[in-house]
Design an enzyme around this catalytic site. Structure first.
Site, short mmCIF file in Angstrom:
data_model
loop_
_atom_site.label_atom_id
_atom_site.label_comp_id
_atom_site.label_asym_id
_atom_site.label_seq_id
_atom_site.Cartn_x
_atom_site.Cartn_y
_atom_site.Cartn_z
NE ARG A 1 -3.24 -1.24 3.02
CZ ARG A 1 -2.84 -0.82 4.21
NH1 ARG A 1 -2.53 0.46 4.38
NH2 ARG A 1 -2.75 -1.64 5.22
CE1 TYR B 1 -14.96 11.88 -16.13
CE2 TYR B 1 -14.99 11.69 -13.75
CZ TYR B 1 -15.01 11.11 -14.99
OH TYR B 1 -15.07 9.74 -15.11
CG ASP C 1 -9.31 17.34 -13.78
OD1 ASP C 1 -8.53 17.00 -14.68
OD2 ASP C 1 -10.34 16.71 -13.48
CE LYS D 1 -10.56 9.33 -18.46
NZ LYS D 1 -11.08 10.46 -17.71
C1 LIG Z 1 -11.65 10.70 -16.44
C2 LIG Z 1 -11.57 11.95 -15.69
C3 LIG Z 1 -11.52 11.96 -14.29
C4 LIG Z 1 -11.62 10.69 -13.46
O1 LIG Z 1 -10.57 9.80 -13.72
P1 LIG Z 1 -10.72 8.18 -13.72
O2 LIG Z 1 -9.37 7.74 -14.08
O3 LIG Z 1 -11.78 7.83 -14.72
O4 LIG Z 1 -11.14 7.79 -12.34
C5 LIG Z 1 -11.43 13.19 -13.66
N1 LIG Z 1 -11.38 14.35 -14.35
C6 LIG Z 1 -11.44 14.37 -15.69
C7 LIG Z 1 -11.40 15.67 -16.40
C8 LIG Z 1 -11.54 13.17 -16.41
O5 LIG Z 1 -11.60 13.20 -17.75
#
Ligand SMILES: *Cc1c(COP(=O)(O)O)cnc(C)c1O
Length: 388
Positions: A55, A107, A180, A205
């Site tokens: 962890r 998101y 973000d 992503k």
């Molecule tokens: C996909 C996404 C998230 C969340 O991420 P996960 O890897 O799917 O948990 C948060 N913010 C944005 C802008 C995203 O595209």
């Protein structure tokens, strides 16, 4: 002139070679995967640093974190098993009844999580229109706001927020700025250099880019008490990234710059083609000079504009669903940032309560041939509107 002594290696080179990795014992140029859940103590019964239980992370997750820290110009980066678990760690760390400011459109998963903490009275939330700094200034509370959340470009409208200006507003109130920037990975946007306190990416992503893991990463300029608390949250919640997934992430990141460059070029070609199209009401893409986010985006995304856009289809909601349905090349799937192009009717996904245009289709542009992608949407529009 060629300056032998002062040449500084490019980050492009560093990332392509996974920080010039060579395994000491064997010379292997690819790291191995360390899957161990536990680590034996040494002869003096001391813990062998830095790892002693899974962890806390492993050498494989640490290697991936080191690459991202270089990309972000961060002192430290931390990988989680998903973007959501990374965001949740930050929300969870907030003190009771902390005031938090978030965009109205962001998101949907993060918004749902924030709303859950709000309805449990754990935090107090105010919101602003993404990109609108006057509204942001108006809702920030001097000396009370703990965290300002920016998502730029935001999902699924791709509105651009000026990170540096938002950081000044947050800091003046005594708050931290969380950025973000999943839509524009750190080869394009370096949020910490622009003034953010915490940079976040869903590494599911673009960073990984191959749609075969989920991962999330937080980065900071300076390790402080806040960061040590976040490290503890990850450890106690058990949300560290798996070693196998960290290994796939390392492999995916080697081609980050190439993939992103191609996605951006493709997206630009598609946005230009469909701007003013007879069946398209609007193309939401900050790379179009007509887009309100164009100038800020140009400054903050390194001259590229990203691979994400949305098309608002004319006609009914069903027309928009049909355009997604009739594509043959675009996958009708959620997520973004992979090498394959995806199309998604966003209202179907985010549900009734979320403010999204019923005719909006979100496009994640991959690295395929752009003419094939344009042709695919054209044939789908023709089929939808019956002029095939
Ligand atoms: C996909 C996404 C998230 C969340 O991420 P996960 O890897 O799917 O948990 C948060 N913010 C944005 C802008 C995203 O595209």
């Amino acid at each position: 002139m060629f300056d032998q002594r002062n040449h500084k290696q490019s980050i492009v080179t560093r990332v392509a070679q996974a920080l010039h990795f060579v395994e000491a014992e064997t010379g292997a140029v690819i790291p191995s995967i360390q899957p161990s859940a536990t680590y034996a103590r040494d002869d003096n019964y001391e813990i062998r640093k830095p790892y002693w239980y899974r962890r806390d992370g492993s050498q494989t997750t640490a290697h991936a974190e080191a690459i991202i820290a270089e990309l972000e110009n961060a002192e430290s980066s931390l990988l989680f098993s998903s973007g959501m678990s990374a965001c949740t760690a930050v929300i969870e760390h907030l003190p009771a009844e902390a005031h938090v400011v978030v965009p109205k459109v962001m998101y949907h998963g993060v918004l749902q999580q924030i709303q859950k903490y709000e309805s449990n009275k754990r935090i107090v939330v105010s919101s602003y229109q993404a990109g609108n700094l006057q509204e942001l200034t108006a809702v920030v509370r001097m000396g009370q706001t703990q965290l300002v959340w920016v998502e730029t470009p935001n999902n699924p409208n791709w509105e651009v927020t000026d990170i540096t200006a938002a950081a000044e507003i947050a800091h003046a109130a005594g708050a931290k700025l969380f950025a973000d920037c999943t839509g524009t990975p750190p080869c394009m946007t370096k949020a910490l250099d622009l003034g953010a306190d915490i940079s976040f990416h869903s590494a599911t992503k673009y960073l990984n880019g191959h749609s075969d893991i989920t991962a999330g990463v937080l980065s900071v300029k300076k390790v402080d008490q806040f960061w040590e608390d976040i490290v503890r949250v990850r450890k106690l919640q058990g949300t560290v990234l798996h070693s196998q997934d960290a290994w796939l992430l390392i492999r995916g990141m080697r081609t980050l710059f190439l993939r992103v460059e191609k996605s951006c070029q493709n997206a630009m070609a598609i946005a230009k083609h469909f701007e003013g199209h007879k069946y398209i009401k609007a193309v939401l893409y900050p790379g179009l000079p007509s887009d309100p986010g164009y100038e800020i985006s140009k400054r903050q995304t390194g001259g590229q504009f990203g691979g994400m856009m949305s098309l608002i289809i004319k006609g009914t909601e069903q027309n928009a669903v049909d355009v997604a349905r009739f594509c043959k090349l675009f996958y009708p799937a959620t997520s973004l940032g992979g090498v394959e192009s995806l199309i998604e009717h966003r209202k179907t996904v985010s549900g009734e309560g979320f403010p999204v245009h019923p005719g909006l289709l979100r496009l994640s542009i991959g690295i395929e041939d752009p003419d094939d992608l344009i042709y695919d949407i054209e044939q789908s529009l023709s089929q939808t509107f019956g002029d095939a």
